[in-house]
Every structure is written in C-alpha cells, then in structure tokens.
Design an enzyme around this catalytic site. Sequence first.
Site, short mmCIF file in Angstrom:
data_model
loop_
_atom_site.label_atom_id
_atom_site.label_comp_id
_atom_site.label_asym_id
_atom_site.label_seq_id
_atom_site.Cartn_x
_atom_site.Cartn_y
_atom_site.Cartn_z
N ASN A 16 70.06 110.42 119.04
CA ASN A 16 69.81 109.23 119.85
C ASN A 16 70.73 109.30 121.07
OD1 ASN A 16 69.42 106.72 120.93
ND2 ASN A 16 70.43 105.59 119.28
N TRP A 17 70.14 109.66 122.21
CA TRP A 17 70.96 109.84 123.42
C TRP A 17 71.28 108.52 124.12
CZ3 TRP A 17 68.57 114.74 126.24
CH2 TRP A 17 68.97 115.88 125.55
N HIS A 29 67.00 99.51 116.31
CA HIS A 29 68.41 99.94 116.37
C HIS A 29 69.28 98.70 116.52
CE1 HIS A 29 72.08 101.76 117.87
NE2 HIS A 29 71.65 102.90 117.37
N GLU A 55 71.69 98.09 118.36
CA GLU A 55 71.94 97.69 119.76
C GLU A 55 70.76 96.89 120.29
OE1 GLU A 55 72.87 101.61 121.27
OE2 GLU A 55 74.72 101.58 120.11
N GLY A 105 79.33 104.34 116.46
CA GLY A 105 80.21 104.61 117.60
C GLY A 105 81.67 104.28 117.36
N SER A 111 78.51 107.31 113.11
CA SER A 111 79.65 108.23 113.22
C SER A 111 79.47 109.54 112.46
CB SER A 111 80.95 107.52 112.81
OG SER A 111 81.22 106.46 113.71
N GLY A 158 74.30 109.56 117.13
CA GLY A 158 74.43 109.03 118.49
C GLY A 158 75.36 109.89 119.31
N GLY A 159 76.61 109.44 119.46
CA GLY A 159 77.59 110.10 120.32
C GLY A 159 77.67 111.61 120.16
C1 PEP Z 1 73.42 105.48 116.69
O1 PEP Z 1 73.57 105.01 117.81
O2 PEP Z 1 72.33 105.38 116.10
C2 PEP Z 1 74.56 106.14 116.07
C3 PEP Z 1 74.46 106.51 114.82
O3 PEP Z 1 75.65 106.34 116.87
P1 PEP Z 1 76.98 107.17 116.50
O4 PEP Z 1 76.54 108.44 115.85
O5 PEP Z 1 77.65 107.39 117.81
O6 PEP Z 1 77.77 106.31 115.57
#
Ligand code: PEP
Length: 242
Positions: free
Chosen positions: A14-15, A96, A98, A172, A206, A227-228
């Site tokens: 997920n960018w 999601h 967010e 995150g 994470s 994500g990150g």
């Molecule tokens: C996400 O945004 O779906 C996610 C899992 O982010 P991160 O891996 O950065 O925690």
Amino acid sequence: MIKLDDFSSFFVANWKLNGNFQFIDQFISKLSLPKDRSKCVVICPSSIHLDYISKHKIGFYVGSQNVSQHKEGAFTGEISAESLSDLNVSFCIVGHSERRQIFYEKDEDINLKSANLIANKLIPIVCVGETLEQKEKGITNQVLAKQLKASIPNSSNFGNTIIAYEPVWAIGTGLTPTIEEINNTHHFLKNHNPKFNNYKILYGGSVKSNNVKDIISLSNVDGALIGGASLNSDEFTKIIED
Ligand code: PEP
C-alpha cells in the site's frame, strides 16, 4: 477474476499518497520477485498511477487503494469499480483505517464498495482493525466481528474477497501485536462465523523484513499488507523473498 486458491500467500503493497513516475520506474527495475509463483504480489499505487503501473508491471498484480461506493453519476472526483476494471486492476483495498478515520468511511460504505468491486470481478481487500482504546478495553474481537458483519456484502465469499486485519495502533508505528496475539485474532476472524472459515486473511501493521517470516508462518495468516516498508524496493524484495 483472479483465482485466490491458486496462491499460497499474498503480499500487498500500500503506497498510500506516495510515488511518481520516476519512483515507479526505479522501483520496478530494482524489484526482484519470488521464484515461488504461488506467492501473489500486489502493488497499490495512488489512483493517478494505476494506468501507468498496469502497463509497466512484470509478474505482479495491481490494486487500487480505494473505489467509489457509487456505480456512476454525479459524484465529482470519484472513481468507479467499472473504471478500475478497464485498467486491468485486479484488487482494491477498502475500509483502510485511514479512510475510516480521516474520510469518515462507514462499514455501510465499505459494504457498497466491496459489492461494486465483486460485481466488476475485482477482489476487495476489506480492512478491519481495533483502535488502541478498544484493545485496552478488551473488546477487539467484538469490534472486528461487528466490522466484518457490516462491511462484507452478501455477494462476498472466500473466492472473491480477502480480509486484512490491521490493528489501527500498529499502522505506521513500529508496534505490532505479539505473534500469538496475531494468530489468535486471525483464528477468531476465521472461526467466529462459519462464513469466514475459508477466507484468506492478511495481517497488516508495521510488517518489515525482520518480522514478516514469523508472521507469515502462522497457520491462520495468509499474507501481509505492507505500508511504509513497501516503498523501498530492497526492503520489499526482502519481505516477499522465498
Ligand atoms: C497500512 O497502511 O496498511 C500499513 C500496514 O502500514 P505500515 O506497514 O506502514 O504499518
């Protein structure tokens, strides 16, 4: 539609609101895909880059990060499920945290989005997850069951929908539940209602190259939403490697 049962595991990048054409070119040129073709790798760039990445992809699938709950009409700025299918997009993240928190998406919206995706032969990746406050109150399972009940449409089944468990407090932050907690929560998600017994359930929050193997090897975990760490091609290559 992609046959989910053809794959042993799923790795969804997920960018978010990151990346540009130069970034995409560099990422694709440096990315090394696993030899094990039963691993399904999905990259979800921003909507504006879906067409470009669909045309330049080699060996991975493309996913959207969102879709409209409306099929068509006077909804300025929205993107329909039908238009995503025109672009060779196979998956779409919905719900999601967010989107739920910043854009006030409700389970009912997520249900409509997922139904529209399924009708257009795209796979919704439906995200559910508890906040830290809910975890501390000990109501994680209740929250997840309620989210699933309301956000999974009647047309959904294990062959056309993926679920992603993403604890909001782990996204995150560098924090994750323990390995045992992840496995127990996934076990709950798969078993609290027979409808979900055979659904593929991904863990997100994470995930990095140094914890992915432990998470992925859990019997109730079918993959990861990243994500990150998915923004760095070397790190993402390590995450998906055999
Ligand atoms: C996400 O945004 O779906 C996610 C899992 O982010 P991160 O891996 O950065 O925690």
